[in-house]
Every structure is written in structure tokens, then in C-alpha cells.
Write an enzyme that holds these catalytic residues in place. Structure first.
Site, PDB file in Angstrom:
ATOM      1  N   ARG A   1      16.938 -11.252  28.531  1.00  0.00           N
ATOM      2  CA  ARG A   1      17.059 -12.613  29.033  1.00  0.00           C
ATOM      3  C   ARG A   1      17.386 -13.534  27.871  1.00  0.00           C
ATOM      4  O   ARG A   1      16.562 -13.736  26.980  1.00  0.00           O
ATOM      5  CB  ARG A   1      15.756 -13.057  29.710  1.00  0.00           C
ATOM      6  CG  ARG A   1      15.398 -12.242  30.945  1.00  0.00           C
ATOM      7  CD  ARG A   1      14.113 -12.733  31.572  1.00  0.00           C
ATOM      8  NE  ARG A   1      13.701 -11.884  32.671  1.00  0.00           N
ATOM      9  CZ  ARG A   1      12.578 -12.046  33.368  1.00  0.00           C
ATOM     10  NH1 ARG A   1      11.762 -13.034  33.056  1.00  0.00           N
ATOM     11  NH2 ARG A   1      12.270 -11.233  34.352  1.00  0.00           N
TER      12      ARG A   1
ATOM     13  N   THR B   1      15.757  -6.587  32.891  1.00  0.00           N
ATOM     14  CA  THR B   1      16.862  -7.492  33.207  1.00  0.00           C
ATOM     15  C   THR B   1      18.189  -6.877  32.762  1.00  0.00           C
ATOM     16  O   THR B   1      19.060  -7.547  32.192  1.00  0.00           O
ATOM     17  CB  THR B   1      16.662  -8.891  32.573  1.00  0.00           C
ATOM     18  OG1 THR B   1      15.288  -9.272  32.685  1.00  0.00           O
ATOM     19  CG2 THR B   1      17.482  -9.941  33.304  1.00  0.00           C
TER      20      THR B   1
ATOM     21  N   LYS C   1      11.701  -0.618  41.561  1.00  0.00           N
ATOM     22  CA  LYS C   1      11.117  -1.931  41.311  1.00  0.00           C
ATOM     23  C   LYS C   1      11.208  -2.749  42.598  1.00  0.00           C
ATOM     24  O   LYS C   1      12.287  -2.860  43.195  1.00  0.00           O
ATOM     25  CB  LYS C   1      11.879  -2.635  40.184  1.00  0.00           C
ATOM     26  CG  LYS C   1      11.432  -4.070  39.935  1.00  0.00           C
ATOM     27  CD  LYS C   1      12.187  -4.659  38.745  1.00  0.00           C
ATOM     28  CE  LYS C   1      11.784  -6.092  38.495  1.00  0.00           C
ATOM     29  NZ  LYS C   1      12.407  -6.650  37.278  1.00  0.00           N
TER      30      LYS C   1
ATOM     31  N   GLU D   1       8.088  -3.759  28.659  1.00  0.00           N
ATOM     32  CA  GLU D   1       9.464  -3.933  29.125  1.00  0.00           C
ATOM     33  C   GLU D   1      10.023  -5.178  28.437  1.00  0.00           C
ATOM     34  O   GLU D   1       9.588  -6.291  28.705  1.00  0.00           O
ATOM     35  CB  GLU D   1       9.495  -4.112  30.644  1.00  0.00           C
ATOM     36  CG  GLU D   1      10.872  -4.419  31.213  1.00  0.00           C
ATOM     37  CD  GLU D   1      10.818  -4.801  32.681  1.00  0.00           C
ATOM     38  OE1 GLU D   1      11.624  -5.650  33.107  1.00  0.00           O
ATOM     39  OE2 GLU D   1       9.957  -4.263  33.415  1.00  0.00           O
TER      40      GLU D   1
END
Length: 218
Positions: free
Chosen positions: A46, A77, A137, A42
Site C-alpha cells: 500500500r 494488497t 481471504k 503480512e
């Protein structure tokens, strides 16, 4: 929804969460993970560099996706639909977000791309179920009660499985994966930013080998 891909996530069991913005480093991380027996990654959006930073991360996703076709390559993110669009355009096979943003979720569903939004309470889980999402998640896992909280949530939501992320490490990953409500765990302990900056690919491979053994014991 996305049962086939959910099964692939569950088979992978461990999804390393990687912060990287240099294509060469992304490829080296992916190679080190694969060498250690890890089959998923993943790559997170960021950055403090704005659009230029997001573009670099998208390039990393595309490079890894092209170079490692057998690896599950996702974007993390993803906090809005704009980032989801960038990720999908780059070839991300799945999208992960820290929270539950209906606009982001709807965008991914319209595109037919597996989406794993972050939840940590019953209301968010109900919102996800309204979208026919049942692999979610759980974030930030340890800070939100960890396994105790997940087991409590599994009572009213027995059809939901979680990808626990946040505070997961080599010491507690096995305990999480032993829980029937956990499909996978996400973590960065084997891909720390310091390892990447030092280009310490051997350590990433070594820690990935340990993580892979934990995953196989699930």
C-alpha cells in the site's frame, strides 16, 4: 492445494496486516510481534509512491524474511502479477490479495507460492475452487456480513476455510476464530500505522500478547 502451508496459517491463527515502508520500522514491528507471541506478518503493498514505494516495501519484506526465519512472512494488497513477482523475489512465503484476479492467482500458482485471494460471494469462491484453492481471504469481512455471511457460505462450500480480514479487532477476533470455517483472521489493530509512526513498539508487543492469547484459545 498448499495444505502444509495452510496448516501453518491456521496454527498462527492471527495474521497482522502491516503498512510499512521503512526497513528499520519493519524489523522493529516484526520483533515486537514475535515478542508478543505472534508468528506471522503480512506486509502490504500500500503506497502512493508508485514503483519507488513498491521497491521500499519489497525491501521490508526481504529484511523481515532474512531476520526472522521462523516467522511466516507474506505480502498483502497484491493486486496484480507484477506485485506478486516483486513479493516473491523479496522472499514472501505467501501472497494475499483483496480480490480475485485470475492473472495474479495463476502467476502465484505457476511459481508454487501459496496464494490467498480475496472473496466475498459464491461466484468468487467457485472461481477459487476451480484453481484448487480452498483457503481464501474473506474481505472486507464485517462489511460483507461477517460471521453470519461466512456461516451461510459454508453451507454450499463445506471444504472451504477463510482468513477473515476487514473490521477484525480485539473484541471480535475470538468469535471469528471460534467458527469452524475460519482458519485465521487478519487485522491491523495491534500494528496501527499511528503506532509505527510513533515507534511505539511496546504497545504493539502488549497488544500482540493479548492477540496471542486469543489465538491460543482457538
Amino acid at each position: 492445494m498448499f495444505e502444509d502451508f495452510n496448516a501453518k496459517i491456521e496454527q498462527a491463527a492471527i495474521v497482522p496486516v502491516v503498512k510499512v515502508s521503512v526497513t528499520e520500522d519493519a524489523l522493529s514491528v516484526a520483533k515486537a510481534l514475535c515478542s508478543g507471541g505472534i508468528g506471522a506478518i503480512e506486509i502490504t503493498f500500500r503506497t502512493t509512491e508508485g514503483e519507488a514505494g513498491f521497491a521500499k516495501i519489497a525491501e521490508c519484506i526481504k529484511a523481515v524474511r532474512d531476520a526472522f526465519p521462523d516467522m511466516l512472512v507474506g505480502a498483502g494488497t497484491v493486486i496484480n502479477a507484477n506485485l506478486a513477482a516483486k513479493a516473491i523475489h523479496a522472499g514472501a512465503q505467501f501472497i494475499v490479495s483483496p480480490g480475485f484476479n485470475p492473472n495474479t492467482v495463476d502467476f502465484c500458482l505457476e511459481k508454487g507460492v501459496p496464494m490467498y485471494p480475496g472473496v466475498c460471494n459464491p461466484s468468487q469462491i467457485e472461481a477459487a475452487l476451480e484453481k484448487n484453492l480452498n483457503l481464501l481471504k474473506f474481505f472486507p469481512a464485517e462489511e460483507c456480513g461477517g460471521l453470519k455471511m461466512i456461516k451461510a457460505l459454508s453451507g454450499p462450500f463445506p471444504t472451504v476455510k477463510f482468513m477473515a480480514t476487514g473490521g477484525i479487532n480485539e473484541q471480535n477476533a475470538g468469535s471469528y476464530l471460534a467458527c469452524p470455517s475460519i482458519a485465521a483472521v487478519g487485522g491491523s489493530w495491534m500494528v496501527k500505522e499511528s503506532f509505527i509512526k510513533a515507534k511505539d513498539w511496546q504497545t504493539i508487543t502488549r497488544l500482540s500478547e493479548v492477540a496471542s492469547k486469543i489465538a491460543k484459545s482457538k
